[in-house]
Design a protein around this motif. Sequence first.
Motif, PDB file in Angstrom:
ATOM      1  N   HIS A 146       0.850  -1.191   0.000  1.00  0.00           N
ATOM      2  CA  HIS A 146       0.000   0.000   0.000  1.00  0.00           C
ATOM      3  C   HIS A 146       0.889   1.246   0.000  1.00  0.00           C
ATOM      4  N   GLY A 147       0.283   2.404  -0.137  1.00  0.00           N
ATOM      5  CA  GLY A 147       1.028   3.641  -0.307  1.00  0.00           C
ATOM      6  C   GLY A 147       1.927   4.011   0.856  1.00  0.00           C
ATOM      7  N   ILE A 148       1.456   3.797   2.067  1.00  0.00           N
ATOM      8  CA  ILE A 148       2.257   4.167   3.240  1.00  0.00           C
ATOM      9  C   ILE A 148       3.524   3.328   3.299  1.00  0.00           C
ATOM     10  N   GLU A 149       3.384   2.034   3.036  1.00  0.00           N
ATOM     11  CA  GLU A 149       4.546   1.151   3.017  1.00  0.00           C
ATOM     12  C   GLU A 149       5.497   1.549   1.886  1.00  0.00           C
ATOM     13  N   ALA A 150       4.933   2.002   0.772  1.00  0.00           N
ATOM     14  CA  ALA A 150       5.754   2.435  -0.362  1.00  0.00           C
ATOM     15  C   ALA A 150       6.586   3.659  -0.002  1.00  0.00           C
ATOM     16  N   LEU A 151       5.989   4.612   0.690  1.00  0.00           N
ATOM     17  CA  LEU A 151       6.731   5.810   1.095  1.00  0.00           C
ATOM     18  C   LEU A 151       7.863   5.451   2.053  1.00  0.00           C
ATOM     19  N   GLU A 152       7.626   4.475   2.915  1.00  0.00           N
ATOM     20  CA  GLU A 152       8.680   4.017   3.821  1.00  0.00           C
ATOM     21  C   GLU A 152       9.825   3.398   3.030  1.00  0.00           C
ATOM     22  N   ALA A 153       9.481   2.621   1.996  1.00  0.00           N
ATOM     23  CA  ALA A 153      10.509   1.984   1.169  1.00  0.00           C
ATOM     24  C   ALA A 153      11.348   3.023   0.440  1.00  0.00           C
ATOM     25  N   VAL A 154      10.684   4.040  -0.090  1.00  0.00           N
ATOM     26  CA  VAL A 154      11.394   5.099  -0.817  1.00  0.00           C
ATOM     27  C   VAL A 154      12.321   5.861   0.118  1.00  0.00           C
ATOM     28  N   GLY A 155      11.913   6.005   1.363  1.00  0.00           N
ATOM     29  CA  GLY A 155      12.744   6.713   2.324  1.00  0.00           C
ATOM     30  C   GLY A 155      13.956   5.916   2.785  1.00  0.00           C
ATOM     31  N   GLN A 156      13.918   4.596   2.561  1.00  0.00           N
ATOM     32  CA  GLN A 156      14.998   3.738   3.057  1.00  0.00           C
ATOM     33  C   GLN A 156      16.011   3.347   1.987  1.00  0.00           C
ATOM     34  N   THR A 157      15.619   3.377   0.719  1.00  0.00           N
ATOM     35  CA  THR A 157      16.522   2.957  -0.352  1.00  0.00           C
ATOM     36  C   THR A 157      16.238   3.757  -1.615  1.00  0.00           C
ATOM     37  N   LYS A 158      17.200   3.811  -2.503  1.00  0.00           N
ATOM     38  CA  LYS A 158      17.046   4.552  -3.750  1.00  0.00           C
ATOM     39  C   LYS A 158      16.150   3.764  -4.698  1.00  0.00           C
ATOM     40  N   ILE A 159      15.063   4.386  -5.118  1.00  0.00           N
ATOM     41  CA  ILE A 159      14.131   3.780  -6.064  1.00  0.00           C
ATOM     42  C   ILE A 159      14.250   4.513  -7.398  1.00  0.00           C
ATOM     43  N   ASP A 160      14.393   3.744  -8.474  1.00  0.00           N
ATOM     44  CA  ASP A 160      14.568   4.361  -9.792  1.00  0.00           C
ATOM     45  C   ASP A 160      13.254   4.498 -10.556  1.00  0.00           C
ATOM     46  N   LEU A 161      12.288   3.634 -10.273  1.00  0.00           N
ATOM     47  CA  LEU A 161      10.990   3.676 -10.957  1.00  0.00           C
ATOM     48  C   LEU A 161       9.958   2.994 -10.071  1.00  0.00           C
ATOM     49  N   ALA A 162       8.722   3.515 -10.071  1.00  0.00           N
ATOM     50  CA  ALA A 162       7.645   2.924  -9.271  1.00  0.00           C
ATOM     51  C   ALA A 162       6.521   2.435 -10.174  1.00  0.00           C
ATOM     52  N   ILE A 163       6.060   1.221  -9.904  1.00  0.00           N
ATOM     53  CA  ILE A 163       4.877   0.658 -10.563  1.00  0.00           C
ATOM     54  C   ILE A 163       3.779   0.640  -9.511  1.00  0.00           C
ATOM     55  N   ILE A 164       2.698   1.386  -9.747  1.00  0.00           N
ATOM     56  CA  ILE A 164       1.711   1.636  -8.688  1.00  0.00           C
ATOM     57  C   ILE A 164       0.305   1.209  -9.117  1.00  0.00           C
ATOM     58  N   ASP A 165      -0.310   0.361  -8.305  1.00  0.00           N
ATOM     59  CA  ASP A 165      -1.719   0.022  -8.495  1.00  0.00           C
ATOM     60  C   ASP A 165      -2.569   1.193  -7.987  1.00  0.00           C
ATOM     61  N   VAL A 166      -3.747   1.361  -8.555  1.00  0.00           N
ATOM     62  CA  VAL A 166      -4.599   2.493  -8.164  1.00  0.00           C
ATOM     63  C   VAL A 166      -5.396   2.183  -6.892  1.00  0.00           C
ATOM     64  N   MET A 167      -6.109   1.059  -6.891  1.00  0.00           N
ATOM     65  CA  MET A 167      -7.012   0.763  -5.790  1.00  0.00           C
ATOM     66  C   MET A 167      -6.269  -0.004  -4.694  1.00  0.00           C
ATOM     67  N   MET A 168      -5.925   0.698  -3.605  1.00  0.00           N
ATOM     68  CA  MET A 168      -5.209   0.086  -2.485  1.00  0.00           C
ATOM     69  C   MET A 168      -5.725   0.656  -1.170  1.00  0.00           C
ATOM     70  N   PRO A 169      -5.589  -0.103  -0.071  1.00  0.00           N
ATOM     71  CA  PRO A 169      -6.003   0.413   1.239  1.00  0.00           C
ATOM     72  C   PRO A 169      -4.996   1.421   1.784  1.00  0.00           C
ATOM     73  N   LYS A 170      -5.406   2.162   2.796  1.00  0.00           N
ATOM     74  CA  LYS A 170      -4.579   3.114   3.555  1.00  0.00           C
ATOM     75  C   LYS A 170      -4.179   4.341   2.746  1.00  0.00           C
ATOM     76  N   MET A 171      -3.605   4.144   1.582  1.00  0.00           N
ATOM     77  CA  MET A 171      -3.285   5.257   0.690  1.00  0.00           C
ATOM     78  C   MET A 171      -3.373   4.726  -0.741  1.00  0.00           C
ATOM     79  N   ASP A 172      -4.299   5.265  -1.523  1.00  0.00           N
ATOM     80  CA  ASP A 172      -4.481   4.719  -2.869  1.00  0.00           C
ATOM     81  C   ASP A 172      -3.382   5.205  -3.822  1.00  0.00           C
ATOM     82  N   GLY A 173      -3.441   4.677  -5.040  1.00  0.00           N
ATOM     83  CA  GLY A 173      -2.413   4.988  -6.015  1.00  0.00           C
ATOM     84  C   GLY A 173      -2.365   6.442  -6.422  1.00  0.00           C
TER      85      GLY A 173
END
Length: 225
Positions: free
Chosen positions: A33-60
């Motif tokens: 979900h989006g919140i977990e994704a933001l945590e991942a981006v804050g911990q490591t260098k991400i070059d590209l994101a593939i994001i689903d639209v419909m997700m819990p907690k924070m949508d795409g």
Amino acid sequence: MANILIVDDDPDILELIRFYLLREGFKISKACHGIEALEAVGQTKIDLAIIDVMMPKMDGWQLCSRLKADYPEMPILMVTAKGETNHKLKGFNLGADDYLVKPFDPLELAARVKLLLKRYKIHTAMKLQIGKVLLDKHRYEAVIDDVPISLPLREFDLLFKLASYPGQIFTRNDLIEQVWGADFFGDDRTVDVHIKRIRDRFAELNGSFAIETKRGLGYKLVVHE
């Protein structure tokens, strides 16, 4: 090698995308979900994101907006089951770079990822220098003092994988999955056989790099300066 973040609350879709991108040689980070994704981006260098639209907690949509605000140079590929024009327009207006509708062809997704990385001029290594050895993935050759040496496909892929992350330990299962593929049904000791062949092939260059065995863990490549 480019690090791709996959964000999807469907574990089957997450694993499908991960499987095909690993085969293309990318490093993978995952989030459900989006919140977990933001945590991942804050911990490591991400070059590209593939994001689903419909997700819990924070949508795409929210995640895309946040990422583009904080990381404007990060390409974003939106994936959704909704194919209506207004959904695509909303994604593009929020900064998404491309859009793919489920169900999709995983090979098409991989091709779109490569195109986005190329558009953003993000380096996807096809050549690696390890000591005196240059690995050229275009030709599947090792070049030593301008002399090319052809390697069997699996040996080259195995060496290239280890050389892409010097110092990182890979288990046999990691290497089987990323080099032979998750559908490989042979003995995982085949990794040991290929490692031995690589060591024998480059034995005279033992001052250049080494593939070390970490008992109970796996293998790692160390480059000697």
